[in-house]
Design an enzyme around this catalytic site. Structure first.
Site, PDB file in Angstrom:
ATOM      1  N   CYS A  49       0.821  -1.211   0.000  1.00 52.91           N
ATOM      2  CA  CYS A  49       0.000   0.000   0.000  1.00 52.91           C
ATOM      3  C   CYS A  49       0.856   1.262   0.000  1.00 52.91           C
ATOM      4  O   CYS A  49       0.370   2.344  -0.298  1.00 52.91           O
ATOM      5  CB  CYS A  49      -0.979  -0.001   1.160  1.00 52.91           C
ATOM      6  SG  CYS A  49      -0.226  -0.417   2.716  1.00 52.91           S
ATOM      7  N   ASN A  50       2.127   1.126   0.323  1.00 50.64           N
ATOM      8  CA  ASN A  50       2.972   2.318   0.326  1.00 50.64           C
ATOM      9  C   ASN A  50       3.936   2.415  -0.841  1.00 50.64           C
ATOM     10  O   ASN A  50       4.624   3.421  -0.980  1.00 50.64           O
ATOM     11  CB  ASN A  50       3.775   2.392   1.623  1.00 50.64           C
ATOM     12  CG  ASN A  50       2.920   2.896   2.760  1.00 50.64           C
ATOM     13  OD1 ASN A  50       1.999   3.662   2.536  1.00 50.64           O
ATOM     14  ND2 ASN A  50       3.212   2.436   3.952  1.00 50.64           N
ATOM     15  N   GLN A 115       6.795  -5.848   8.479  1.00 52.39           N
ATOM     16  CA  GLN A 115       6.025  -6.556   7.434  1.00 52.39           C
ATOM     17  C   GLN A 115       6.697  -6.487   6.065  1.00 52.39           C
ATOM     18  O   GLN A 115       6.595  -7.414   5.280  1.00 52.39           O
ATOM     19  CB  GLN A 115       4.617  -5.964   7.285  1.00 52.39           C
ATOM     20  CG  GLN A 115       3.682  -6.310   8.393  1.00 52.39           C
ATOM     21  CD  GLN A 115       3.713  -5.236   9.473  1.00 52.39           C
ATOM     22  OE1 GLN A 115       4.697  -4.500   9.591  1.00 52.39           O
ATOM     23  NE2 GLN A 115       2.669  -5.140  10.251  1.00 52.39           N
ATOM     24  N   ALA A 189     -17.972   2.667  20.774  1.00 49.29           N
ATOM     25  CA  ALA A 189     -17.974   1.849  19.561  1.00 49.29           C
ATOM     26  C   ALA A 189     -17.425   2.632  18.382  1.00 49.29           C
ATOM     27  O   ALA A 189     -17.751   2.374  17.235  1.00 49.29           O
ATOM     28  CB  ALA A 189     -19.384   1.347  19.276  1.00 49.29           C
ATOM     29  N   CYS A 193     -11.736   2.629  18.854  1.00 49.22           N
ATOM     30  CA  CYS A 193     -11.920   1.343  19.511  1.00 49.22           C
ATOM     31  C   CYS A 193     -11.803   0.215  18.502  1.00 49.22           C
ATOM     32  O   CYS A 193     -11.193  -0.818  18.775  1.00 49.22           O
ATOM     33  CB  CYS A 193     -13.297   1.271  20.164  1.00 49.22           C
ATOM     34  SG  CYS A 193     -13.358   2.170  21.700  1.00 49.22           S
TER      35      CYS A 193
END
Lengths: 428, 271
Positions: A49-50, A115, A189, A193
């Site tokens: 993604c980068n 990663q 929510a 979180c």
């Protein structure tokens, strides 16, 4: 022969362009195939993604570049000027230095993230699977994995977590050890979180309770994440059940105060309780931290620790850069040694050609052949070939006397390039 | 003979200590492994040397300072090896092994020759009383260091500070659990140690309890651990409270074991 990298990353291109040029795994074979069709036989495509980068080796770069651009423009519907503006190209030593930096996480948005090495490995594996790597790229990538490993072991670049969520997990582990038998209560929510919970879920928590003032929202998040939705008034009761509390509500006043926690700690028989308050304004009274066996970290505490870790990483990255530099120079020297000896290049090319054509014949004869077998055959033949030529090559390297060279030239049927050719080679 | 084997085991312990200290600096798993294996070798040889001495002397060799320190160290090494099988407590080795080595070096400065057993110690209670007492003390010795480690780690988390080497510390829960294990193993041992001691005193000195300094201090020790165990089970004393009590308990053991012998004196003056 030289390696070239052509690509873009988070520093050179905005996300709109990066997502356009994202090459998903299933489409990589197509691209490799297209490149092969245009005479680029060695190529590795790395797309995350980068960044999106194509590593290839080529003799005539002037010819190859337009081809790659054309292929990219056609397959991804992008404007030619984007490629002009947002991409970078590195050649030779700069190219593999760049690859070393990428693989060891030094070129990442979050310095030292681990990663990327896996992604580079996957990209290389993909390329080997489709037979689009050769002697040269193989060497470069294996060297890269070595360098990345060396940096991991010799520096502490990836030692400490830096994101708020991983920070929270790290702290939980300091208190509870493994988290797979633990329970968490999530108050609120919202997005914060949700992100943190996804990280926590990977640790294999046994139960996740979710509560919110608007019960509907708690239900929705609970569905998404397979948690248990609970009414807001159950908080005191839940505090006796869980080990960790993650809170992020829009409440103006604290929802959990010292008295409540104190009375619940008695019921818990003092089992430790860890509060992570990532809300602003805070949901949990800071005084709670003073109770024995209760630990409270608010968003600023987490951010400060993460900042410390980040600056540790930056300090360590200096060491890592030094390692990359050292390895790049060493690798160049090694390549030069290969390159100054056209005889060695010739030997490698010759045996590789023999190996390839013989392997092809066998594969055609066998017809039914699964991927694993093919892979093993690849490895087997490569190893045999390398083991047989290794003594010859090392003899040439160690003892370059005219007699030896002469004999080797005869054995491997090498015509030899005259002075003129050598000069042209250098210029090209 | 047994004394030479003892020196060999000491060499292994020292070697192990070296590697555990090195582990603190370089933090490589291999280094810790070397330390662990040499500790295991040291323990085995130490055990053999103790058995040898038992055969040579004809009585359980826990009758003077040298023998007691040596047996104490043996029990500590054994219990540490036992704990290491279940918990990740490498870092604890970096504290326990140096102390163990110092203890053994100190032991070797005391007279080590085998002498005829004093008549008052000739009893079936000798092995039971001494082994139970020392194994119990060894368990609490380890819990003493576990507790110190607990307090350090706990303080770091509470004060929100990043400690040096903090990545290598066991979690608070693990440390507390080890403390609980130590409590539930150690307490029966020292209880049996005190009861058998009292019975033996009844035979040897004519009275079960003489309020001798050794007896008094071991009673204090027992009470500290009894309170701790009781409160853990009823009102859930954990974490820091446990750690503090464990430290107090062990200091009381130190007074019982060394203080009374070296400074106070009394009936129980052999060890």
């Amino acid at each position: 022969m030289s390696i070239v990298v052509f690509g873009l990353n988070h520093n050179t291109a905005p996300v709109e362009i990066r997502e356009k040029l994202y090459i998903s795994e299933p489409t990589i074979p197509e691209l490799l195939h297209a490149l092969k069709g245009h005479g680029i036989h060695e190529a590795v495509v790395l797309s995350t993604c980068n960044r999106t980068e194509i590593y290839f080796s080529s003799e005539e770069q002037e010819k190859t570049f337009p081809i790659i651009r054309e292929i990219l423009e056609q397959s991804f519907e992008i404007k030619p000027e984007w490629l002009q503006e947002h991409t970078y190209t590195f050649h030779g030593e700069d190219a593999y230095r760049h690859l070393f930096l990428v693989a060891s996480g030094l070129d990442s948005m979050v310095v030292g993230e681990p990663q990327i090495l896996g992604q580079v490995k996957d990209a290389y594996r993909m390329a080997t699977l489709y037979n689009s790597t050769g002697f040269f790229l193989d060497r470069v990538f294996h060297k890269t994995f070595n360098v990345a490993k060396r940096i991991r072991t010799e520096t502490k670049i990836g030692y400490n977590p830096v994101s708020i969520s991983s920070m929270a997990i790290e702290l939980s582990k300091k208190i509870f050890g493994e988290l797979h038998q633990k329970r968490i209560l999530v108050i609120g929510a919202g997005e914060m979180c949700e992100i943190a919970l996804k990280h926590f879920k990977k640790e294999g928590l046994s139960e996740i309770f979710i509560t919110n003032r608007t019960f509907r929202h708690a239900q929705k998040l609970a569905e998404d994440i397979t948690g248990i939705p609970c009414p807001f008034i159950d908080i005191p009761d839940l505090l006796t059940k869980v080990d960790m509390v993650l809170s992020s509500t829009g409440s103006e006043k604290p929802i959990i105060d010292k008295e409540l926690v104190q009375s619940m700690m008695k019921k818990r028989k003092n089992r430790p309780l860890f509060f992570m308050d990532i809300a602003v304004p805070r949901d949990i009274d800071p005084e709670v931290n003073k109770i024995g066996n209760v630990y409270l970290y608010d968003i600023d505490d987490l951010k400060e620790l993460s900042q410390q870790h980040l600056s540790d990483r930056l300090k360590e990255s200096e060491k890592a850069y030094a390692i990359v530099e050292e390895e790049a120079v060493k690798f160049t020297r090694w390549l030069e040694q290969l390159d100054t000896n056209p005889l060695i290049t010739h030997i490698f090319e010759m045996v590789e050609e023999i190996r390839n054509s013989e392997l092809k014949k066998t594969v055609q004869k066998l017809k039914k052949i699964d991927e694993d077998t093919l892979k093993s055959m690849e490895i087997l033949t490569k190893t045999i070939v390398n083991k047989i030529i290794h003594p010859h090559v090392s003899l040439i390297k160690k003892n370059g006397s005219p007699e030896v060279l002469d004999m080797m030239k005869k054995i491997f049927n090498f015509e030899g390039e005259d002075e003129e050719d050598m000069d042209n080679r250098d210029e090209g | 003979m047994s004394i030479y084997i003892f020196y060999i085991s000491l060499a292994f312990y020292l070697f192990s200590t070296l590697f555990y200290l090195l582990y603190l600096v370089v933090y490589r798993k291999g280094v810790e492994r070397v330390g662990y294996y040499s500790l295991f070798a040291g323990f085995s040889i130490h055990l053999i040397s103790t058995l040898f001495r038992y055969i040579q002397a004809g009585y359980t060799p826990i009758t003077n300072i040298y023998e007691s320190l040596s047996f104490f160290a043996l029990a500590i090494a054994g219990f540490f090896l036992y704990l290491k099988r279940f918990y990740k407590i490498e870092i604890l080795g970096c504290i326990i092994l140096p102390v163990l080595s110092i203890m053994l070096i100190w032991a070797s400065t005391f007279p080590a020759e085998i002498r005829p057993l004093p008549p008052v110690l000739k009893s079936y209670w000798l092995p039971i009383h001494t082994i139970f007492s020392f194994v119990g003390n060894a368990i609490f010795f380890i819990s003493f260091f576990v507790s110190i480690l607990y307090l350090v780690v706990e303080r770091g988390i509470k004060k929100k500070r990043v400690l040096p080497f903090s990545g290598r510390f066991p979690s608070l829960e693990t440390l507390d659990l080890i403390n609980y294990r130590c409590m539930s193993y150690g307490f029966p041992f020292i209880t049996v140690g005190i009861i058998t001691g009292s019975i033996w005193a009844g035979f040897a000195w004519g009275s079960y309890w003489n309020w001798d300094p050794k007896e008094t201090w071991s009673l204090i020790t027992w009470i500290v651990y009894a309170i701790l165990l009781h409160n853990r089970l009823t009102i859930g004393w954990r974490g820091r409270k446990t750690a503090y009590m464990m430290i107090i308990g062990f200091l009381s053991i130190l007074i019982t074991f060394l203080g009374v012998n070296l400074f106070i004196g009394g009936l129980h003056s052999y060890v």
